[in-house]
Motif scaffolding. Sequence first.
Motif, PDB file in Angstrom:
ATOM      1  N   ILE A 137       0.798  -1.319   0.140  1.00  0.00           N
ATOM      2  CA  ILE A 137       0.113   0.036   0.117  1.00  0.00           C
ATOM      3  C   ILE A 137       0.963   1.179  -0.068  1.00  0.00           C
ATOM      4  O   ILE A 137       1.848   1.273   0.790  1.00  0.00           O
ATOM      5  CB  ILE A 137      -1.001   0.042   1.122  1.00  0.00           C
ATOM      6  CG1 ILE A 137      -1.970  -1.248   1.319  1.00  0.00           C
ATOM      7  CG2 ILE A 137      -1.895   1.238   1.209  1.00  0.00           C
ATOM      8  CD1 ILE A 137      -2.817  -1.240   2.494  1.00  0.00           C
ATOM      9  N   VAL A 138       0.856   1.939  -1.001  1.00  0.00           N
ATOM     10  CA  VAL A 138       1.458   3.253  -1.199  1.00  0.00           C
ATOM     11  C   VAL A 138       0.472   4.482  -1.489  1.00  0.00           C
ATOM     12  O   VAL A 138      -0.303   4.603  -2.333  1.00  0.00           O
ATOM     13  CB  VAL A 138       2.396   3.201  -2.267  1.00  0.00           C
ATOM     14  CG1 VAL A 138       3.102   4.583  -2.632  1.00  0.00           C
ATOM     15  CG2 VAL A 138       3.250   2.012  -2.201  1.00  0.00           C
ATOM     16  N   ASP A 139       0.836   5.414  -0.705  1.00  0.00           N
ATOM     17  CA  ASP A 139       0.076   6.822  -0.935  1.00  0.00           C
ATOM     18  C   ASP A 139       0.999   7.717  -1.719  1.00  0.00           C
ATOM     19  O   ASP A 139       2.319   7.847  -1.352  1.00  0.00           O
ATOM     20  CB  ASP A 139      -0.070   7.528   0.540  1.00  0.00           C
ATOM     21  CG  ASP A 139      -1.195   6.947   1.258  1.00  0.00           C
ATOM     22  OD1 ASP A 139      -2.049   6.350   0.729  1.00  0.00           O
ATOM     23  OD2 ASP A 139      -1.293   7.156   2.624  1.00  0.00           O
ATOM     24  N   VAL A 140       0.472   8.252  -2.647  1.00  0.00           N
ATOM     25  CA  VAL A 140       0.988   9.167  -3.930  1.00  0.00           C
ATOM     26  C   VAL A 140       0.491  10.496  -3.904  1.00  0.00           C
ATOM     27  O   VAL A 140      -0.502  10.827  -3.763  1.00  0.00           O
ATOM     28  CB  VAL A 140       0.611   8.291  -5.172  1.00  0.00           C
ATOM     29  CG1 VAL A 140       1.547   9.176  -6.261  1.00  0.00           C
ATOM     30  CG2 VAL A 140       1.190   6.986  -5.237  1.00  0.00           C
ATOM     31  N   PHE A 141       1.543  11.256  -3.821  1.00  0.00           N
ATOM     32  CA  PHE A 141       1.356  12.723  -3.659  1.00  0.00           C
ATOM     33  C   PHE A 141       1.759  13.501  -4.848  1.00  0.00           C
ATOM     34  O   PHE A 141       2.265  13.064  -5.650  1.00  0.00           O
ATOM     35  CB  PHE A 141       1.845  13.398  -2.385  1.00  0.00           C
ATOM     36  CG  PHE A 141       1.377  12.641  -1.143  1.00  0.00           C
ATOM     37  CD1 PHE A 141       0.101  12.980  -0.546  1.00  0.00           C
ATOM     38  CD2 PHE A 141       2.024  11.676  -0.630  1.00  0.00           C
ATOM     39  CE1 PHE A 141      -0.036  12.299   0.674  1.00  0.00           C
ATOM     40  CE2 PHE A 141       1.961  10.887   0.499  1.00  0.00           C
ATOM     41  CZ  PHE A 141       0.480  11.177   1.098  1.00  0.00           C
ATOM     42  N   ASN A 142       1.733  15.023  -4.873  1.00  0.00           N
ATOM     43  CA  ASN A 142       2.281  15.696  -6.012  1.00  0.00           C
ATOM     44  C   ASN A 142       0.960  15.437  -7.206  1.00  0.00           C
ATOM     45  O   ASN A 142       1.482  15.821  -8.399  1.00  0.00           O
ATOM     46  CB  ASN A 142       3.582  15.689  -6.469  1.00  0.00           C
ATOM     47  CG  ASN A 142       4.594  15.883  -5.318  1.00  0.00           C
ATOM     48  OD1 ASN A 142       4.222  16.486  -4.255  1.00  0.00           O
ATOM     49  ND2 ASN A 142       5.821  15.833  -5.496  1.00  0.00           N
ATOM     50  N   LEU A 143       0.036  15.263  -6.970  1.00  0.00           N
ATOM     51  CA  LEU A 143      -0.931  15.033  -7.840  1.00  0.00           C
ATOM     52  C   LEU A 143      -2.113  16.114  -7.507  1.00  0.00           C
ATOM     53  O   LEU A 143      -1.988  16.713  -6.512  1.00  0.00           O
ATOM     54  CB  LEU A 143      -1.748  13.648  -8.075  1.00  0.00           C
ATOM     55  CG  LEU A 143      -0.793  12.543  -8.324  1.00  0.00           C
ATOM     56  CD1 LEU A 143      -1.263  11.194  -8.044  1.00  0.00           C
ATOM     57  CD2 LEU A 143      -0.327  12.580  -9.917  1.00  0.00           C
ATOM     58  N   SER A 144      -3.138  16.323  -8.479  1.00  0.00           N
ATOM     59  CA  SER A 144      -4.298  17.312  -8.235  1.00  0.00           C
ATOM     60  C   SER A 144      -4.718  17.089  -6.778  1.00  0.00           C
ATOM     61  O   SER A 144      -5.275  17.717  -6.005  1.00  0.00           O
ATOM     62  CB  SER A 144      -5.377  17.089  -9.283  1.00  0.00           C
ATOM     63  OG  SER A 144      -5.832  16.044  -9.497  1.00  0.00           O
ATOM     64  N   ASP A 145      -5.045  15.400  -6.512  1.00  0.00           N
ATOM     65  CA  ASP A 145      -5.622  14.759  -5.296  1.00  0.00           C
ATOM     66  C   ASP A 145      -4.552  13.649  -5.032  1.00  0.00           C
ATOM     67  O   ASP A 145      -4.432  12.876  -5.958  1.00  0.00           O
ATOM     68  CB  ASP A 145      -7.066  14.470  -5.468  1.00  0.00           C
ATOM     69  CG  ASP A 145      -7.802  15.742  -5.567  1.00  0.00           C
ATOM     70  OD1 ASP A 145      -7.929  16.570  -4.669  1.00  0.00           O
ATOM     71  OD2 ASP A 145      -8.540  15.724  -6.566  1.00  0.00           O
TER      72      ASP A 145
END
Length: 253
Positions: A137-145
């Motif tokens: 499980i990975v949370d991904v950021f630097n996107l619109s959400d």
Amino acid sequence: MQSLTQLEKWNFAEKDKEFTRNILDEWYSGSTLSSVLQQWEEQNNKYLPSEKVPLNILCYNVEGWGTRYLEVVDLVYKIDASISVLTEVGELWNKFTIPNFNTFHQQGTNRSGGVCVSVGKHLRATQIQLEIENTVIVDVFNLSDPIRIIGIYWPQGQGRNLDDLSPYITQETIITGDFNASLEEWNSTASDKRGKILKEWIEKNNLTYIPSSSHSSKRSKRNIDLTFSNIDGINAETMFFGTSDHWPIVAHL
């Protein structure tokens, strides 16, 4: 300050003078070049609109990372995948890396199992620590959400309590991987017990199956590499590529 004196001589408009003074103040007050640039970046980000950037997510049972490393790298760059969920990676998962990607791994129940989630370094990613085999499980950021990626390999014969995953489903979640589960309405020729259990769990957790363009197994017409999400606007296609016994699936967000 000599630069401010020169500014007066150039006879700039008052608003331009004020703008330039602010830049010079920040420049001379910063202790290092890095701190000044960071300050400017943070200031500019306040005025950047939230923009939805297309995102391609690869799901591929590589049937052994050591033997298919080069073709996976080729595919990742060919389809411009920012995120890759690679299943059945085996013991050699850490012998080779995808250039400019961070890779997160969880071991499997046997030497040929395991899952890797690789995220391009232009995105920020954080792994959620858990003790569930064949699951990353990975949370991904630097996107619109921000989005949560749950990568799964569910081999034949392995027991799995899907409810263990329920607490990890967030508002923007994509679950993808090799489930070894068949359901007629998910583009397989027949349904099996695991497929029915999976469907019930998916519906209970308000997730939706994302159809791909063809079945994923080369050995049969079963569609066992599956993608589910609670995010609107996702579509997927099957890529007829590679030497694994599975076809890769690409989800477009």
